[in-house]
Design a protein around this motif. Structure first.
Motif, PDB file in Angstrom:
ATOM      1  N   UNK A 118      56.984  43.433  36.390  1.00 28.58           N
ATOM      2  CA  UNK A 118      55.979  42.443  36.052  1.00 28.58           C
ATOM      3  C   UNK A 118      55.719  42.472  34.554  1.00 28.58           C
ATOM      4  N   UNK A 119      55.066  41.420  34.075  1.00 29.05           N
ATOM      5  CA  UNK A 119      54.698  41.320  32.672  1.00 29.05           C
ATOM      6  C   UNK A 119      55.090  39.973  32.118  1.00 29.05           C
ATOM      7  N   UNK A 200      52.194  45.261  31.718  1.00 28.91           N
ATOM      8  CA  UNK A 200      52.598  44.864  33.062  1.00 28.91           C
ATOM      9  C   UNK A 200      51.343  44.797  33.919  1.00 28.91           C
ATOM     10  N   UNK A 201      51.168  43.687  34.619  1.00 29.53           N
ATOM     11  CA  UNK A 201      49.992  43.509  35.469  1.00 29.53           C
ATOM     12  C   UNK A 201      50.445  42.997  36.834  1.00 29.53           C
ATOM     13  N   UNK A 311      53.039  38.891  40.677  1.00 31.34           N
ATOM     14  CA  UNK A 311      53.517  39.348  39.379  1.00 31.34           C
ATOM     15  C   UNK A 311      54.010  38.163  38.550  1.00 31.34           C
ATOM     16  N   UNK A 312      54.223  38.391  37.272  1.00 28.72           N
ATOM     17  CA  UNK A 312      54.827  37.392  36.405  1.00 28.72           C
ATOM     18  C   UNK A 312      56.124  37.942  35.851  1.00 28.72           C
ATOM     19  N   UNK A 328      58.102  32.688  35.382  1.00 30.24           N
ATOM     20  CA  UNK A 328      57.834  32.588  36.813  1.00 30.24           C
ATOM     21  C   UNK A 328      56.631  33.410  37.251  1.00 30.24           C
ATOM     22  N   UNK A 329      56.039  32.976  38.355  1.00 27.72           N
ATOM     23  CA  UNK A 329      55.096  33.790  39.111  1.00 27.72           C
ATOM     24  C   UNK A 329      55.809  34.197  40.392  1.00 27.72           C
TER      25      UNK A 329
END
Length: 400
Positions: A118-119, A200-201, A311-312, A328-329
């Motif tokens: 993610x991030x 990163x989230x 995540x992204x 993207x998601x």
């Protein structure tokens, strides 16, 4: 004894699994075997890795981790896991730009299926590849580098072009991260601000209650964070499960490879495979609307759900990558291990997300296939005209 994937929901049909101990042995085996495919860590939840003929595992090939400090690259054997690779990179002052939730997975299998972390600024794991070598249908060893015409189609290729033997990955300087968990994320929290407030989230949700996993280079400032509260102790992504297998939280700084994954390399996830998984990636500009539509059917999803992760992923240029050409998601679903309960939920999710052009993660469960690029079909025809590496999965994708 029947060989299955990690989750135990897929039994491989191949009567034999070969373990070549050298490149020469692998090349002879491929050239002499009418149907053959490579099997990595077995973490896919469908039959992408299966073969109607023979399977090959490269776990007995000579160990390969060649770090080129001047070029900031590492050349690794295909069966190398991220758990084995990351500490060695760190010891030499280098890091990978990102990692997936699990470090236990093989580099080649993760790359071939478009696996990601993610991030908002972080691409898929596959995008770190700058070169690869693979054994093709006649036993030849083919090398491809970024810049070669076939390279964007050969990285995320689902094993359809041959058996990848080595990959070269781009590196960044080693770094430290802190990991925080915040609870009670409001549904109306500003999506881009939340997802951008860390290296990163991830958001974990049952479509009723949501937590944020925030991995930052710097401390998270004390006080309000989008109307949430700090977790009172370590947490597991699935509420109620013990956090012993999770990477350290509570803002304690540590090496990148001990914070980017959600789970520790020295311990399997608490579920230990007792789950099924699905994931879809959409253009990030549709994130808020797509998540709103999923919350609206949350009551219908929850009976089959353990947890979802949002995540992204930054765009890349790899033809079959789920994040090809668009930031993207990614919406991931960890289901209960009951396919009869899960299939209707997957189809519901696919119905809800259909207006947003979802692309599946190739290693997860899905029922609707995206269109296959014509140039990938042509690439497969050139590298494997007789279908030596074909299986049911690739035939459906290619429309055969």
């Amino acid at each position: 004894m029947t060989l299955t994937n990690w989750a135990g929901n897929t039994a491989f049909r191949a009567p034999r699994v070969h373990h070549p101990a050298s490149l020469a042995e692998l090349r002879r085996l491929v050239a002499a075997t009418p149907r053959v495919r490579a099997l990595g860590s077995g973490h896919s939840f469908n039959d992408v890795a299966d073969s109607p003929g023979e399977l090959v595992r490269l776990d007995r090939m000579p160990r390969l981790v060649e770090i080129d400090g001047a070029a900031a690259r590492v050349r690794v054997g295909a069966s190398t896991t991220y758990a084995a690779l990351a500490p060695e990179l760190h010891a030499h002052g280098f890091a990978l730009g990102n990692m997936a939730s699990l470090p236990h997975i093989s580099v080649a299998g993760s790359v071939a299926t478009g696996t990601h972390g993610s991030g908002q600024g972080n691409q898929s794991l596959s995008a770190a590849v700058s070169a690869l070598e693979l054994v093709t249908a006649d036993g030849s060893l083919v090398s491809l580098e970024r810049g070669d015409a076939d390279f964007p189609g050969a990285v995320v290729a689902l094993g359809a072009l041959g058996i990848v033997t080595t990959l070269t990955l781009n590196l960044v300087p080693a770094f430290e991260l802190r990991q925080y968990v915040r609870e009670g994320v409001p549904d109306d929290a500003p999506f881009d601000e939340v997802m951008g407030d860390g290296y990163s989230v991830s958001l974990f949700t049952d479509w009723r209650d949501t937590r944020a996993w925030i991995k930052r280079r710097t401390e998270l400032p004390e006080g309000d964070w989008h109307g949430t509260r700090a977790a009172g102790g370590p947490r597991h992504p699935v509420p109620g499960m013990p956090p012993d297998s999770c990477t350290e939280q509570l803002g304690v700084p540590g090496p990148w490879h001990e914070r980017l994954p959600h789970f520790r390399a020295d311990s399997p996830p608490s579920s230990a495979g007792d789950e099924l998984q699905t994931e879809f990636l959409m253009d990030r500009e549709h994130a808020v609307e797509a998540l709103r539509e999923l919350r609206a059917v949350g009551d219908r999803i929850r009976p089959a759900l353990q947890i979802s992760e949002i995540r992204t992923v930054a765009a890349d240029d790899l033809w079959l990558s789920p994040s090809y050409g668009r930031d993207s998601v990614a919406v991931h679903f960890t289901w209960v291990k009951d396919i009869e309960a899960v299939l209707p939920a997957i189809k519901l999710v696919e119905d809800v997300l259909a207006p947003f052009d979802p692309r599946p993660h190739w290693g997860k469960l899905f029922t609707r296939w995206p269109a296959c690029p014509d140039r990938f079909r042509e690439l497969v025809r050139r590298h494997d005209p007789a279908g030596r590496f074909a299986n049911d999965f690739t035939r459906v994708l290619l429309g055969e």
